[in-house]
Design a protein around this motif. Structure first.
Motif, PDB file in Angstrom:
ATOM      1  N   ILE A  85       0.819  -1.201   0.092  1.00 27.70           N
ATOM      2  CA  ILE A  85      -0.040   0.396  -0.029  1.00 27.70           C
ATOM      3  C   ILE A  85       0.220   1.129  -0.059  1.00 27.70           C
ATOM      4  CG2 ILE A  85      -1.842   1.508   1.427  1.00 27.70           C
ATOM      5  CD1 ILE A  85      -2.410  -1.514   2.415  1.00 27.70           C
ATOM      6  N   ASN A 104       4.365   1.558  -1.075  1.00 17.75           N
ATOM      7  CA  ASN A 104       4.459   2.067  -2.299  1.00 17.75           C
ATOM      8  C   ASN A 104       3.489   2.462  -3.259  1.00 17.75           C
ATOM      9  OD1 ASN A 104       7.649   1.093  -2.265  1.00 17.75           O
ATOM     10  ND2 ASN A 104       6.811  -0.981  -2.197  1.00 17.75           N
ATOM     11  N   LEU A 105       1.988   1.934  -3.550  1.00 17.75           N
ATOM     12  CA  LEU A 105       1.290   2.337  -4.188  1.00 17.75           C
ATOM     13  C   LEU A 105       0.960   3.550  -3.869  1.00 17.75           C
ATOM     14  CD1 LEU A 105      -0.413   0.692  -6.503  1.00 17.75           C
ATOM     15  CD2 LEU A 105      -1.831   0.863  -4.779  1.00 17.75           C
ATOM     16  N   VAL A 106       0.708   4.209  -2.949  1.00 15.83           N
ATOM     17  CA  VAL A 106       0.707   5.504  -2.160  1.00 15.83           C
ATOM     18  C   VAL A 106       1.501   6.178  -3.205  1.00 15.83           C
ATOM     19  CG1 VAL A 106      -0.130   7.233  -0.292  1.00 15.83           C
ATOM     20  CG2 VAL A 106      -1.245   4.879  -0.436  1.00 15.83           C
ATOM     21  N   LEU A 112       3.599   6.206  -5.180  1.00 16.49           N
ATOM     22  CA  LEU A 112       3.866   5.771  -6.704  1.00 16.49           C
ATOM     23  C   LEU A 112       2.313   6.710  -7.642  1.00 16.49           C
ATOM     24  CD1 LEU A 112       4.326   4.829  -9.311  1.00 16.49           C
ATOM     25  CD2 LEU A 112       3.150   2.963  -9.506  1.00 16.49           C
TER      26      LEU A 112
END
Lengths: 286, 333, 364
Positions: free
Chosen positions: B126, B128-130, B132
């Motif tokens: 999460i 990393n996703l956020v 990104l």
């Protein structure tokens, strides 16, 4: 005190609420990424990297069009910006971390954060007033200056924090053997933190590469490659984000496809630099 | 420059060849001056921006008055050449505040979930996703908004809402506005989506900074997990959360491309809920290249000047909060 | 520091690598910008001209709106501007004062504005008249099944869709043309809104460029906007027919547009012929002009005589051979009267006093 049962119930409800919220937030974010990839993949072909854009009728009659001039232009403008921003950004970073007694530092940190938070469109206005107006023409250079304003505070910030990560004892060791301060900074501190510095530059580069607003009235746009070498710097140049914008608001389905292709190029670049940055950061454990 | 400077090395060097002037205090002074000279540009840039914006916008500010321009409700480049920034300031504030209000609870929830609840592997995904998403250029969000989101919202919600009001409360229609898909609501939703990552990243930072002892003490009292978060973690992290909110607010105010692509660009009041509106950055991007009259161009730059002032205030507040709670990092993303 | 050097080297390598086609001494790049209406034609001409000259002459045309064309032309950041609204007397005077010569408005092509709309199951050919359109754009008519629309279109089943006006958000010659038409047919429009490249719209959504309006109309059921004819044709949009001042219903066509332009032209071609008195003329038509300086060396963005000459050659090509491209892209050809007027103006173009326009016209 409420009953234990109620408290546990509440605890569980909150858990569900948080999980639910997380899903609600993450879904659209993932959808955006997926959409760009799904739509973009279909639009990728070899022409994209070898042909120029030309007129819309080129795309509509099925003649080859591409974004080669845009891809080159993006690199030219962004690298120009990096060249302009790096000395100033490094200088500011070194000033903040290596000369902590300097009275200007607190003001500078605030100003740096403020500059970082300024809308990019204002940085474009500044570059227009400083470069385009006196030079009398839209140019890749002015785009570079605009993006340098975007990069500068990011580089300064990341330089400061990565230099700060080097323990003071190392600097003291250098000073103890009689090296002057500048030599300690240049030959010990900076080499020791070079991966941190490179990461900072990459973050700045990726961030600036996605900015469209400041380029609209600086590098302006071009449907072809520059016919002269100097034209890439002194003449109008195409860049991915700004071309993406004009493709997206155009009424041609074929150009929309190109827009998605530009989107996937830009996104891949951002993701790639993101992954590199993450790997470096994890290794270094900042 | 990469060779290791052992003590021997350096001493030898110092005693033999490098006795140049650079190795006396002159060298240090030269270096520090050049570093200061380079670094000071950060301050100069900000000041210069204010000066340039004021200088080029002066014609409009003088003509309509500092507050007259601020409160002027008409933007008419056609006949009267009368310009006022009020519609854009209003549009900017409405969209950013609404986006902030919508995104606040979800963003905090994600942050608490990643920091406190989820297993480590999920947290890192999460996280990393956020991060990104925070790095995705706003034109790309705009591209998705134009082709996917706005038409979908129009077909799924807006048209039905509009038709319902048309049948039941036709007098409300001016408030509801045209369900064209490109308008205030779409822009607010997209903005909210875009600022969630910023708020989340900074909140996670703040929550992680809460000392373990704080939590352990609360657990020792027999608190449930949520009670620990509510009573021990959140109060402690509120400074960081506040700073995150201010920074996200600053982002929302300055967000340009995605908003310009989705808000519908209506330059005069009144705005409606679904209908088109305009913000300060969007009017600058839309009209800057196209203004013919000097006073029009000057007015656009003057809008930039007011945008600068608002951004400056918001960022100074955020900086103040950050310093007060001594938070660092997270800003470079 | 090594890093910086690396980046510089990388930058140089990239530029050298991609700019390697460097027998570029004679290559010329001409920068123009302005109206979005002629953009498809201009860029297609640019493509064609580049092929003809073996990539020697590249014309970079960016569509930024007529307002932008005029502005950047007077700021001298572009070599030529394009506009659908001719230069005002004031701008002409300013330019004459600053450059010691005239600014020329050279007709390049004809513009015609059509009403475009998007109603499910209804094709092109809805009939509108001037007062009705003025009221629609004033926001007085809000639904497609309004009595006044059905009165003009007996037999067409209009849905109960909300009517959504889409207009340009940027300064635009199309807007100038359209609002000048609305001003001529509606007193209320004339006094409240007037006509200009951008006006204070009483209602509707703003979109950037001809592209933007077409884009929103194409994607929004119930939308009504105004576009140049070529955009409507190229994008397969539904467009309406207009009743002209002689009460004839005129479907937009090249002939009807040329007929509207078939009037006495002044020497500098600065004339609006919307709501044309010609009984078979299309009422919302006008010229699209290219803007050039009489004393070309005065334009900061033109750096050499060679550039000026290539620009003149391109203009001559565009108003003659280049017109072949017009009809397939949806533009009416220039009437010969307009070409003659343009030639007369080209003859006056100079570089540091040398009549290069006349030399090229007479010798080539």
């Amino acid at each position: 005190m409420k009953s234990l049962k109620k408290r546990y119930l509440r605890d569980n409800l909150m858990k569900v609420f948080l999980v639910g919220n997380t899903i609600v937030v993450l879904t659209p974010l993932i959808i955006i990424l997926l959409y760009v990839f799904i739509q973009g993949i279909g639009a990728i072909n070899i022409d994209l990297f070898t042909q120029e854009l030309g007129s819309p009728s080129r795309a509509m009659t099925g003649r080859p069009t591409g974004l080669v001039h845009t891809i080159i232009g993006t690199f030219v403008v962004d690298i120009l910006a990096l060249i302009i921003a790096v000395p100033f950004g490094l200088g500011a970073g070194i000033m903040l971390s290596e000369y902590p007694d300097n009275k200007l530092n607190p003001i500078m940190r605030v100003m740096n954060d403020t500059l970082n938070g300024m809308p990019a469109v204002l940085k474009g206005l500044l570059a227009w007033a400083l470069v385009v107006k006196p030079m009398g023409s839209f140019s890749g250079l002015s785009g570079g200056v605009a993006l340098a304003f975007v990069m500068l505070p990011i580089i300064a910030r990341s330089t400061e924090s990565s230099l700060m990560n080097i323990p003071w004892s190392i600097r003291e060791a250098g000073l103890a053997i009689g090296l002057p301060r500048w030599r300690v900074i240049m030959s010990i501190v900076i080499p020791a933190s070079k991966s941190g510095l490179a990461t900072g530059l990459l973050i700045a580069f990726a961030r600036a590469a996605g900015e469209a607003a400041p380029l609209m009235f600086t590098s302006f746009g071009n449907n072809y490659k520059s016919s002269t070498l100097i034209g890439w710097i002194m003449g109008p140049v195409d860049t991915l984000p700004q071309r993406l914008y004009s493709l997206a608001i155009s009424p041609y389905a074929q150009w929309h496809q190109l827009g998605w292709a530009a989107g996937i190029l830009l996104l891949s670049f951002v993701i790639l630099s993101f992954i590199i940055v993450r790997i470096v950061i994890r290794e270094k454990n900042y | 420059m990469e060779q290791n400077y052992t003590k021997e090395h350096a001493t030898k060097e110092l005693l033999t060849k490098n006795r140049s002037i650079l190795y006396r205090s002159f060298g240090d002074r030269l270096f520090s001056y050049s570093v200061f000279g380079l670094g000071i540009t950060v301050i100069l840039c900000t000041v210069l921006m204010a000066l340039v914006l004021y200088g080029d916008g002066a014609e409009a500010i003088k003509k309509f008055g500092f507050f007259g321009f601020l409160t002027g409700r008409v933007w008419d480049p056609g006949i009267t050449m009368e310009f006022g920034a009020y519609p854009f300031i209003l549009g900017t504030l409405i969209t950013s505040l609404a986006a902030l209000a919508i995104s606040f609870i979800p963003a905090i929830s994600v942050a608490i979930f990643t920091a406190e609840y989820s297993p480590r592997w999920l947290s890192s995904i999460i996280d990393n996703l956020v991060n990104l998403i925070a790095a995705v250029p706003s034109v790309i969000i705009g591209l998705w908004g134009i082709f996917i989101f706005a038409p979908w919202m129009r077909d799924t919600f807006y048209t039905h809402i509009y038709m319902w009001f048309l049948d039941h409360y036709p007098t409300m229609l001016p408030i509801v506005g045209n369900p064209i898909g490109y308008g205030m609501t779409t822009a607010i939703l997209i903005l909210a989506m875009m600022i969630i990552p910023y708020t989340t990243v900074i909140t996670v930072d703040a929550v992680k900074k809460v000392p373990k002892e704080q939590r352990e003490a609360a657990y020792a009292l027999g608190a449930t997990k949520w009670e620990v978060i509510r009573m021990a973690v959140l109060p402690y992290a509120r400074g960081g959360i506040l700073a995150g909110v201010m920074l996200s607010f600053g982002r929302a105010i300055g967000e340009t491309m995605a908003v310009a692509m989705l808000i519908g660009n209506r330059n005069n009041l009144p705005f409606s809920i679904l209908g088109p509106a305009s913000t300060m950055p969007s009017v600058i991007v839309n009209e800057f290249r196209e203004a013919v009259e000097n006073i029009h161009l000057s007015s656009i730059i003057a809008v930039g000047f007011y945008l600068f002032i608002i951004s400056l205030i918001v960022n100074l507040i955020a900086a103040y909060i950050q310093r007060k709670f001594s938070l660092t990092g997270a800003r470079t993303i | 520091m090594k890093l910086v050097t690396k980046f510089i080297v990388l930058a140089l390598m990239l530029t050298v690598l991609f700019g390697a086609n460097l027998q570029a001494q004679r290559r010329v790049e001409l920068l123009g910008a302005g109206a979005s209406f002629p953009a498809p034609l201009m860029t297609a001409m640019a493509d064609e001209y580049r092929d003809i000259t073996n990539r020697r002459v590249t014309i970079n045309y960016q569509s930024i709106g007529s307002g932008g064309g005029i502005r950047q032309f007077s700021e001298q950041t572009i070599m030529f501007g394009m506009t659908e609204a001719f230069l005002s007397d004031e701008v002409m005077r300013n330019i004459e004062r600053n450059t010691g010569g005239k600014a020329f408005n050279l007709p390049i092509t004809l513009a015609d504005v059509v009403v475009t709309y998007n109603i499910p199951n209804i094709e092109k050919g809805l009939i509108f008249d001037g007062p009705l359109l003025a009221d629609i754009f004033l926001g007085k008519i809000t639904r497609w099944n309004d009595r006044r629309i059905s009165a003009l279109n007996p037999g067409v089943r209009l849905p109960r869709l909300p009517l959504q006006v889409v207009h340009r958000s940027d300064g635009s010659g199309t807007t100038n043309l359209w609002t000048s038409y609305l001003s001529k047919v509606s007193k209320e429009w004339e006094t409240n809104v007037g006509f200009a490249t951008s006006v204070n719209w009483p209602t509707g959504v703003g979109a950037n460029g001809n592209e933007g309006v077409a884009g929103i109309v194409a994607s929004t059921p119930g939308a009504i906007g105004y576009n140049s004819f070529s955009y409507a044709l190229l994008n397969d949009m539904s467009y309406g027919y207009l009743k002209n001042s002689s009460d004839n219903i005129i479907p937009p066509s090249f002939d009807a547009t040329s007929a509207a332009a078939n009037i006495e032209l002044p020497e500098d071609t600065r004339i609006l012929f919307t709501d044309t008195p010609n009984p078979i003329g299309y009422p919302a038509a006008g010229f699209a002009w290219m803007l050039c300086y009489e004393n070309m060396e005065q334009n900061n963005s033109i750096n050499s005589k060679q550039q000026a000459e290539e620009l003149i050659r391109f203009i001559i090509w565009a108003i003659n051979e280049g017109q072949q491209l017009s009809e397939q892209l949806g533009y009416a050809k220039l009437p010969t009267a307009a070409v003659e007027r343009s030639n007369a103006m080209i003859r006056q173009m100079k570089w540091r006093g040398e009549p290069i326009g006349r030399n090229i016209l007479d010798n080539e």
